[in-house]
Design a protein around this motif. Structure first.
Motif, PDB file in Angstrom:
ATOM      1  N   GLY A   1       1.880  -0.146  12.713  1.00  0.00           N
ATOM      2  CA  GLY A   1       1.567  -1.270  11.845  1.00  0.00           C
ATOM      3  C   GLY A   1       1.478  -2.520  12.810  1.00  0.00           C
ATOM      4  O   GLY A   1       0.727  -3.476  12.450  1.00  0.00           O
TER       5      GLY A   1
ATOM      6  N   LEU B   1      -1.216  -5.562  12.439  1.00  0.00           N
ATOM      7  CA  LEU B   1      -0.722  -7.055  12.231  1.00  0.00           C
ATOM      8  C   LEU B   1      -1.299  -7.999  13.294  1.00  0.00           C
ATOM      9  O   LEU B   1      -1.451  -9.285  13.140  1.00  0.00           O
ATOM     10  CB  LEU B   1       0.582  -6.992  11.951  1.00  0.00           C
TER      11      LEU B   1
ATOM     12  N   SER C   1      -4.568  -9.379  12.531  1.00  0.00           N
ATOM     13  CA  SER C   1      -4.862  -9.961  11.371  1.00  0.00           C
ATOM     14  C   SER C   1      -5.240 -11.462  11.513  1.00  0.00           C
ATOM     15  O   SER C   1      -6.028 -11.896  11.088  1.00  0.00           O
ATOM     16  CB  SER C   1      -3.624 -10.097  10.473  1.00  0.00           C
TER      17      SER C   1
ATOM     18  N   ASN D   1      -3.314  -6.749   4.952  1.00  0.00           N
ATOM     19  CA  ASN D   1      -2.679  -5.997   5.808  1.00  0.00           C
ATOM     20  C   ASN D   1      -1.561  -4.804   5.145  1.00  0.00           C
ATOM     21  O   ASN D   1      -1.521  -3.764   5.839  1.00  0.00           O
ATOM     22  CB  ASN D   1      -1.336  -7.108   6.559  1.00  0.00           C
ATOM     23  N   TYR D   2      -1.060  -5.141   4.227  1.00  0.00           N
ATOM     24  CA  TYR D   2      -0.272  -4.200   3.392  1.00  0.00           C
ATOM     25  C   TYR D   2      -1.066  -3.062   3.077  1.00  0.00           C
ATOM     26  O   TYR D   2      -0.730  -1.881   3.356  1.00  0.00           O
ATOM     27  CB  TYR D   2       0.157  -4.986   2.075  1.00  0.00           C
TER      28      TYR D   2
ATOM     29  N   THR E   1       4.954  -5.858   6.458  1.00  0.00           N
ATOM     30  CA  THR E   1       3.619  -6.932   6.722  1.00  0.00           C
ATOM     31  C   THR E   1       4.091  -8.285   6.287  1.00  0.00           C
ATOM     32  O   THR E   1       3.342  -9.262   6.947  1.00  0.00           O
ATOM     33  CB  THR E   1       2.844  -6.251   5.395  1.00  0.00           C
TER      34      THR E   1
ATOM     35  N   THR F   1       3.093 -10.566   9.308  1.00  0.00           N
ATOM     36  CA  THR F   1       1.980 -11.635   9.074  1.00  0.00           C
ATOM     37  C   THR F   1       2.259 -12.918   9.302  1.00  0.00           C
ATOM     38  O   THR F   1       1.516 -13.646  10.054  1.00  0.00           O
ATOM     39  CB  THR F   1       1.594 -11.480   7.511  1.00  0.00           C
TER      40      THR F   1
END
Lengths: 224, 72, 226
Positions: C66, C70, C73, C104-105, C146, C150
């Motif tokens: 993840g 991220l 992002s 992102n989720y 997230t 984020t």
């Protein structure tokens, strides 16, 4: 002038701590754990000082975001750094106590784990500050991170409590095993430790001031 | 506990038990002193770090001041 | 209403940009696969043990993979000063943040949903026993990941050592969320229902998500504008 007061206070705090080593060495042994129990005279005051430091760091961070006054930022760094030193002392003394009583240096128990996570969070705060050059941005981002970190602390503590608990319960309140006539010595040590922390924070604050002076001098040198 | 039971209890205590208890108490002292030393070392190291930073700041400020004076 | 439309536009923009290049999601999925493979030969685990530690293994993989998504992002907006344009656009910081978090989720969840069967095959474990409950835990845990990821992606986008700082800052904060998700996932894979003994974790996960979503929405303007 203020420098002198600071040094006097610092020396007073150190004197109380040294004198207390002498007095606690002469106290009788605690019945179940023997001598090593006396580490509590350093272990707990360090933890309490660190917790107060974290709370002040939160207030200073919110204060900076609201007012954009760099004095709050300086306070936040000073308090976080000193708190981190005290928390390190708390972790190490606790670990040494655990080696004797539990037979292991480290247990993944609720309080140990949450203290370690707190330490990592606030160490991250200092790392973040180092990675940012621009003062306003550094102060803003650090303040935001400090707020996030502080909110995390109670969640970490509760969640790890559900996970597992091995740490002894507090010994001071009703039903605790802390000998009542030791409380006086404990409070003295607590006071000395908090005083020492306060002096360190004051010194660190002055250093932040010098740092700002240095930065402005650098800018002047650049301009010339 | 009745007093008559005491000799019985004492008879159960062996030499090894006493030895073990003695070693435990000695260890206790050792660990206490280690703990105190560690706490002090951490505080001293932090103070030394602060002194180092103080000296660095002083040095840099004075050298910058001197440089600015010269340029003026 | 305006707010949600803006959120949706930002999310759609991010997803479209991602699906054109597929750089973050490919890297993230490849990374997840590699870690799963490494786990498989690092620990030669019998099925019963694998069941007990499945939550831990899975969420370590999810957290690592993840982070790659991220990290991209906000960094994606750096070339051509897109980030400045986005901040200057008549969109509130909260909408921008929520839109990016939503994108992102979707991406992180996609990586997780692909890694899950791979994990199940590698370790001969069935994860479909309580699939919907597991999906709920995944959804909640990933939202926590997230939300934090984020806001810290926005925080670290302009600083030195961005790639290192993001995990350094987020993982300690994520400890409670990851722990809850790990406990619940292990229990569900082992066939235990969500009941009295682990309901508290579910509540904690929800609480974590709600608290940090709120705090992030309040603070994001400060982070983006300064």
């Amino acid at each position: 002038m203020t420098n002198k007061i600071l040094y006097v206070l610092g020396i007073a705090a150190l004197a109380i701590l040294v004198w207390n080593i002498y007095t606690i060495a002469r106290l009788p042994e605690e019945t179940r754990q023997g001598e090593v129990f006396k580490i509590i005279f350093f272990h707990v005051p360090m933890a309490i000082t660190a917790m107060i430091a974290a709370a002040v760091a939160l207030i200073a961070s919110v204060g900076f975001l609201l007012t954009k006054n760099f004095k709050f930022d300086a306070l936040a760094v000073a308090v976080t750094e000193v708190g981190l030193a005290f928390l390190a002392g708390n972790l190490v003394t606790g670990s040494i106590w655990g080696r004797e009583i539990w037979g292991i240096w480290w247990a993944w128990d609720a309080r140990l784990t949450s203290a370690l996570v707190c330490w990592l969070l606030y160490a991250g705060y200092l790392m973040l500050r180092r990675a940012i050059e621009e003062p306003t941005q550094r102060a803003t981002f650090a303040a935001v991170f400090s707020i996030f970190a502080f909110i995390d602390v109670p969640i970490v503590i509760f969640s790890i409590k559900w996970w597992r608990t091995q740490h002894p319960q507090p010994v001071f309140w009703a039903g605790g095993s802390f000998p009542p006539d030791w409380t006086k010595h404990f409070l003295w040590n607590m006071l000395a430790m908090a005083l020492l922390g306060a002096v360190m924070i004051a010194v660190r604050l002055r250093q932040e001031e010098s740092q700002r002076e240095l930065d402005s001098l650098r800018r002047m040198a650049h301009a010339l | 506990m009745q007093l008559t039971q005491l000799p019985m209890l004492l008879a159960q205590v062996t030499v090894e038990d006493l030895e073990r208890e003695k070693i435990f108490l000695q260890h206790n002292y050792e660990y206490l002193s280690w703990g105190l030393t560690a706490a002090w070392i951490i505080l001293v190291v932090y103070v030394l770090m602060m002194i180092g930073r103080q000296n660095r700041l002083k040095r840099e400020i004075s050298s910058l001041r001197a440089m600015l004076e010269e340029k003026k | 209403m305006q707010f949600f439309r803006q959120v949706f536009v930002v999310a759609a923009k991010d997803l479209r940009a991602e699906f054109r290049t597929k750089e973050a999601i490919n890297a993230s999925f490849a990374f997840a696969l590699v870690i799963l493979l490494m786990f498989s030969f690092a620990f030669d685990i019998p099925v019963e043990t694998a069941r007990d530690i499945s939550g831990g293994l899975l969420w370590i993989v999810f957290a690592f993979a993840g982070t790659l998504v991220l990290n991209r992002s906000f960094a994606r907006e750096l070339p051509n000063d897109c980030l400045d344009a986005l901040i200057a656009a008549p969109v509130s910081g909260a909408a921008l943040y929520l839109g990016k978090a939503l994108a992102n989720y979707v991406l992180v969840l996609a990586v997780e949903l692909v890694s899950l069967p791979v994990f199940s095959i590698f370790n001969n474990l069935s994860v479909t026993g309580q699939f919907w409950e597991l999906l709920l835990v995944l959804a909640l845990g990933t939202w926590g990941l997230t939300v934090i990821g984020t806001i810290f992606s926005a925080l670290t986008v302009n600083i030195r050592l961005r790639e290192v700082m993001l995990p350094m800052l987020t993982y300690p904060i994520l400890v409670p969320a990851l722990m809850g998700a790990m406990q619940l996932t292990s229990a569900l894979v082992a066939g235990k229902p969500i009941g009295a003994d682990n309901e508290a974790w579910l509540k904690m996960l929800i609480g974590f998500d709600v608290v940090y979503t709120a705090v992030s929405l309040v603070l994001v303007e400060t982070v983006l504008v300064g």
